[in-house]
Write a protein that holds these residues in place. Structure first.
Motif, PDB file in Angstrom:
ATOM      1  N   GLU A  60     -21.026 -16.816  41.809  1.00 58.50           N
ATOM      2  CA  GLU A  60     -21.090 -17.229  40.408  1.00 58.50           C
ATOM      3  C   GLU A  60     -19.759 -17.047  39.700  1.00 58.50           C
ATOM      4  O   GLU A  60     -19.561 -17.588  38.615  1.00 58.50           O
ATOM      5  CB  GLU A  60     -22.176 -16.438  39.683  1.00 58.50           C
ATOM      6  CG  GLU A  60     -23.584 -16.726  40.190  1.00 58.50           C
ATOM      7  CD  GLU A  60     -24.650 -15.956  39.436  1.00 58.50           C
ATOM      8  OE1 GLU A  60     -24.335 -14.852  38.953  1.00 58.50           O
ATOM      9  OE2 GLU A  60     -25.774 -16.457  39.329  1.00 58.50           O
ATOM     10  N   THR A  84     -23.572 -26.710  34.655  1.00 59.54           N
ATOM     11  CA  THR A  84     -23.770 -25.443  35.362  1.00 59.54           C
ATOM     12  C   THR A  84     -23.950 -24.233  34.450  1.00 59.54           C
ATOM     13  O   THR A  84     -24.085 -23.116  34.946  1.00 59.54           O
ATOM     14  CB  THR A  84     -22.566 -25.169  36.286  1.00 59.54           C
ATOM     15  OG1 THR A  84     -21.376 -25.035  35.485  1.00 59.54           O
ATOM     16  CG2 THR A  84     -22.381 -26.288  37.298  1.00 59.54           C
ATOM     17  N   ASP A 172     -23.604 -21.003  37.212  1.00 62.08           N
ATOM     18  CA  ASP A 172     -24.847 -20.843  37.961  1.00 62.08           C
ATOM     19  C   ASP A 172     -24.687 -21.534  39.308  1.00 62.08           C
ATOM     20  O   ASP A 172     -24.508 -22.755  39.375  1.00 62.08           O
ATOM     21  CB  ASP A 172     -25.984 -21.468  37.152  1.00 62.08           C
ATOM     22  CG  ASP A 172     -27.345 -21.251  37.776  1.00 62.08           C
ATOM     23  OD1 ASP A 172     -27.507 -21.540  38.976  1.00 62.08           O
ATOM     24  OD2 ASP A 172     -28.256 -20.814  37.050  1.00 62.08           O
ATOM     25  N   ARG A 175     -27.184 -24.380  40.069  1.00 63.88           N
ATOM     26  CA  ARG A 175     -26.873 -25.579  39.283  1.00 63.88           C
ATOM     27  C   ARG A 175     -25.615 -26.270  39.817  1.00 63.88           C
ATOM     28  O   ARG A 175     -25.510 -27.501  39.783  1.00 63.88           O
ATOM     29  CB  ARG A 175     -26.682 -25.218  37.809  1.00 63.88           C
ATOM     30  CG  ARG A 175     -27.938 -24.783  37.084  1.00 63.88           C
ATOM     31  CD  ARG A 175     -27.664 -24.652  35.600  1.00 63.88           C
ATOM     32  NE  ARG A 175     -28.806 -24.170  34.851  1.00 63.88           N
ATOM     33  CZ  ARG A 175     -28.839 -24.066  33.518  1.00 63.88           C
ATOM     34  NH1 ARG A 175     -27.779 -24.435  32.815  1.00 63.88           N
ATOM     35  NH2 ARG A 175     -29.912 -23.616  32.901  1.00 63.88           N
ATOM     36  N   PRO A 273     -30.884 -11.521  37.393  1.00 64.72           N
ATOM     37  CA  PRO A 273     -30.329 -12.102  36.162  1.00 64.72           C
ATOM     38  C   PRO A 273     -30.905 -11.415  34.931  1.00 64.72           C
ATOM     39  O   PRO A 273     -32.008 -10.855  34.967  1.00 64.72           O
ATOM     40  CB  PRO A 273     -30.797 -13.556  36.244  1.00 64.72           C
ATOM     41  CG  PRO A 273     -32.105 -13.479  36.978  1.00 64.72           C
ATOM     42  CD  PRO A 273     -31.959 -12.343  37.966  1.00 64.72           C
ATOM     43  N   LEU A 299     -22.718 -15.896  31.909  1.00 63.51           N
ATOM     44  CA  LEU A 299     -22.851 -17.341  31.800  1.00 63.51           C
ATOM     45  C   LEU A 299     -23.347 -17.667  30.399  1.00 63.51           C
ATOM     46  O   LEU A 299     -23.655 -16.770  29.616  1.00 63.51           O
ATOM     47  CB  LEU A 299     -23.828 -17.882  32.847  1.00 63.51           C
ATOM     48  CG  LEU A 299     -23.318 -17.995  34.294  1.00 63.51           C
ATOM     49  CD1 LEU A 299     -23.047 -16.639  34.910  1.00 63.51           C
ATOM     50  CD2 LEU A 299     -24.323 -18.760  35.144  1.00 63.51           C
ATOM     51  N   HIS A 301     -26.210 -19.295  29.631  1.00 62.20           N
ATOM     52  CA  HIS A 301     -27.662 -19.212  29.506  1.00 62.20           C
ATOM     53  C   HIS A 301     -28.238 -17.910  30.053  1.00 62.20           C
ATOM     54  O   HIS A 301     -29.427 -17.633  29.856  1.00 62.20           O
ATOM     55  CB  HIS A 301     -28.323 -20.396  30.210  1.00 62.20           C
ATOM     56  CG  HIS A 301     -28.014 -20.472  31.677  1.00 62.20           C
ATOM     57  ND1 HIS A 301     -26.745 -20.703  32.149  1.00 62.20           N
ATOM     58  CD2 HIS A 301     -28.811 -20.342  32.781  1.00 62.20           C
ATOM     59  CE1 HIS A 301     -26.773 -20.724  33.477  1.00 62.20           C
ATOM     60  NE2 HIS A 301     -28.003 -20.506  33.879  1.00 62.20           N
ATOM     61  N   ARG A 302     -27.436 -17.129  30.743  1.00 68.09           N
ATOM     62  CA  ARG A 302     -27.908 -15.855  31.277  1.00 68.09           C
ATOM     63  C   ARG A 302     -26.705 -15.043  31.733  1.00 68.09           C
ATOM     64  O   ARG A 302     -25.563 -15.510  31.696  1.00 68.09           O
ATOM     65  CB  ARG A 302     -28.864 -16.062  32.450  1.00 68.09           C
ATOM     66  CG  ARG A 302     -28.247 -16.742  33.661  1.00 68.09           C
ATOM     67  CD  ARG A 302     -29.203 -16.688  34.848  1.00 68.09           C
ATOM     68  NE  ARG A 302     -28.735 -17.429  35.998  1.00 68.09           N
ATOM     69  CZ  ARG A 302     -27.853 -16.978  36.898  1.00 68.09           C
ATOM     70  NH1 ARG A 302     -27.319 -15.766  36.748  1.00 68.09           N
ATOM     71  NH2 ARG A 302     -27.486 -17.722  37.930  1.00 68.09           N
ATOM     72  N   GLY A 304     -25.353 -12.733  35.089  1.00 66.85           N
ATOM     73  CA  GLY A 304     -25.584 -12.336  36.468  1.00 66.85           C
ATOM     74  C   GLY A 304     -25.245 -10.868  36.665  1.00 66.85           C
ATOM     75  O   GLY A 304     -24.186 -10.404  36.229  1.00 66.85           O
TER      76      GLY A 304
END
Length: 523
Positions: A60, A84, A172, A175, A273, A299, A301-302, A304
């Motif tokens: 990632e 991504t 991601d 993705r 995550p 990231l 959206h989240r 890692g």
């Protein structure tokens, strides 16, 4: 006398047939690169993967060469980041690697500028020994921007440090594979769904792979598309992207394994995550733990999270508990344990088969090199790509030699992180006392005597990277480059202070990282 063929009936030589076994990041990186270059020339590229087989999903975090790879493939950066959930990355912050309360940043990009014809590092080391220089991070625009949450793409003005910003990405991995798949299929790559149940060998190496049909144990169709009964798929060149299984390169061709667990004994990772940061920093965090280290990758959206550790010093349950206790935000899934061995295939290329990704080898993602090694393997393959006939032994031997050297040099850089520590735990004391590879020992000796750092040919990590690591973890250095004496120390210190001022001024022109990412959220 044979009749001449009429116009339009001349048989054209067929292009090379490449079969990629396995998807994920490695498989689809290979597919998009080979599809772009081979399909227009009449070649065929087929990728076989099964939805029933999960990918590891590592990688990632990346390093700047990925931008070169994307440029070669014509990938639009904005489209890639949007697809991504990607964010920018200016370096890696190592927390507690020398001592528990200390940290430093390994930044991308240039640190300082040459002074009086000598590299900045030489003059800075002398000034620091005299008490006339700050910590190295102060002279790196990328390090200071990363720590303060700022980011800018390079500007057009070639005289400004803002024109030379070195950066990479967090994204991601699942993705990313999907994004590359769309690119590859648009270029004419064929995807074949199914499990490889048999590998057929022949004089060249791999003759074909056989893909299972799509029926349930009771013989009824399972409804999945693109399956054929025991489909045989042949090719001229096979790319093994089957992960740790190494189905072709090891399972069929027995390429052999070079084990590096003596130098890099961590053999487990826990990944989970968590919710996204409101204001993500443009850096990867590598946080030392009692029996390994923990990563944190922001990231859009989240986030890692992972914990790399050695099972001889800590159990899986303990490692999972430590990771869950340390997570900032809400966990979004159950922890996943990944078991691995550190090392590489003795032959990356055997017969007509080349291994990429985890099938080729593995080193813990301490310096985000997993995806780079796929990219490097592909770039060297493209330089030596055979036609429809067998590759010469000279080509294969060269490829194996080049890739082995790449792995070895990265290994030495990783081992240095463990060797140069002053932590109190048993795992870390054992790492500091363990023997180190000869090449690394030579580098440390050269640095000790005068602060000299030499980059070997096309070694991935340059002088700046080694300087950041060695000084960040307090490697011993005695004396300095004698050529520094040509410039009085006070003048050198003045010039070094001016460089810091330029970095500070440039930093003020970089917007917050979250602002740079906001435009992707509006799409």
């Amino acid at each position: 006398m044979k009749p001449r063929p009429s116009p339009g009936t001349t048989k054209q030589p067929r292009g090379i047939k490449v079969v990629i076994v396995g998807g994920g990041t490695a498989g689809w990186m290979a597919a998009v690169a080979l599809g772009r270059l081979l399909v227009p020339a009449g070649g065929q590229v087929t990728l076989i993967e099964s939805d029933a087989i999960a990918t590891v999903g590592v990688g990632e975090a990346t390093i700047p060469p990925i931008r070169t790879f994307h440029a070669m493939l014509g990938i639009d950066e904005d489209a890639f980041l949007t697809a991504t959930g990607g964010s920018y990355k200016l370096g890696i912050r190592f927390e507690g690697w020398s001592r528990p309360a200390e940290s430093y940043v390994h930044p991308f990009g240039q640190i300082g500028t040459d002074i009086a014809g000598l590299p900045f590092a030489a003059q800075w080391l002398r000034a620091r020994q005299a008490g006339d220089a700050e910590n190295l991070d102060r002279y790196s625009l990328e390090a200071r921007a990363a720590e303060t949450g700022r980011f800018s793409r390079p500007i057009a003005n070639g005289d400004s440090p803002l024109s030379r910003i070195g950066y990479a990405y967090h994204f991601d991995a699942a993705r990313y594979a999907g994004f590359l798949r769309a690119q590859a299929e648009a270029q004419g790559v064929t995807r074949r769904e199914g499990k490889v149940v048999r590998v057929e060998t022949g004089p060249a190496g791999i003759a074909a792979v056989h893909v299972a049909d799509g029926t349930r144990p009771d013989g009824r169709p399972d409804g999945r598309p693109d399956r054929r009964p025991d489909g045989r798929i042949d090719g001229d060149l096979f790319i093994d992207c089957t992960g740790f299984r190494a189905l072709l390169i090891e399972g069929a061709l027995t390429a052999g394994w070079e084990d590096w667990s003596t130098w890099l004994p961590c053999d487990r990772a826990v990944a989970v995550p968590s919710s996204a940061d409101a204001a993500p920093l443009p850096l990867t965090r590598a946080i030392a733990q009692p029996a390994g280290w923990r990563w944190r990758i922001p990231l859009r959206h989240r986030t890692g999270n992972g914990h790399v550790f050695c099972s001889r010093y800590m159990s899986e349950d303990q490692a999972v508990a430590r990771l869950l206790d340390a997570i900032e935000g809400e966990a979004l899934a159950d922890p996943r344990v990944i078991r691995f061995a550190t090392g590489h295939r003795r032959q990356f290329w055997s017969g007509n088969c080349i291994a990429l990704g985890l099938a080729a080898g593995f080193m813990e993602p301490l310096e985000s090199t997993s995806i780079h090694l796929v990219q490097s393997g592909l770039q060297h393959l493209l330089q030596m790509l055979p036609g429809t006939g067998a590759a010469s032994s000279v080509v294969i031997e060269r490829y194996n030699r080049v890739m082995t050297a790449e792995f070895v040099r990265i290994r030495d850089f990783l081992v240095a992180h463990y060797h140069l520590n002053a932590r109190p735990e048993t795992f870390w004391r054992d790492r500091a006392a363990a023997p180190i590879p000869e090449g690394l020992a030579d580098k440390l000796t050269l640095f000790r005597h005068g602060g000299r750092i030499f980059r070997e040919s096309d070694e991935l990590f340059n002088e700046t990277s080694w300087l950041s690591l060695l000084t960040g973890q307090n490697a011993v250095v005695e004396g300095h480059d004698p050529l520094c004496a040509a410039l009085p120390i006070d003048r050198a210190a003045t010039r070094i202070a001016q460089i810091e001022q330029v970095v500070t001024a440039s930093l003020a022109h970089m917007p917050p990282h979250a602002e740079a990412l906001a435009r992707f959220e509006r799409r």
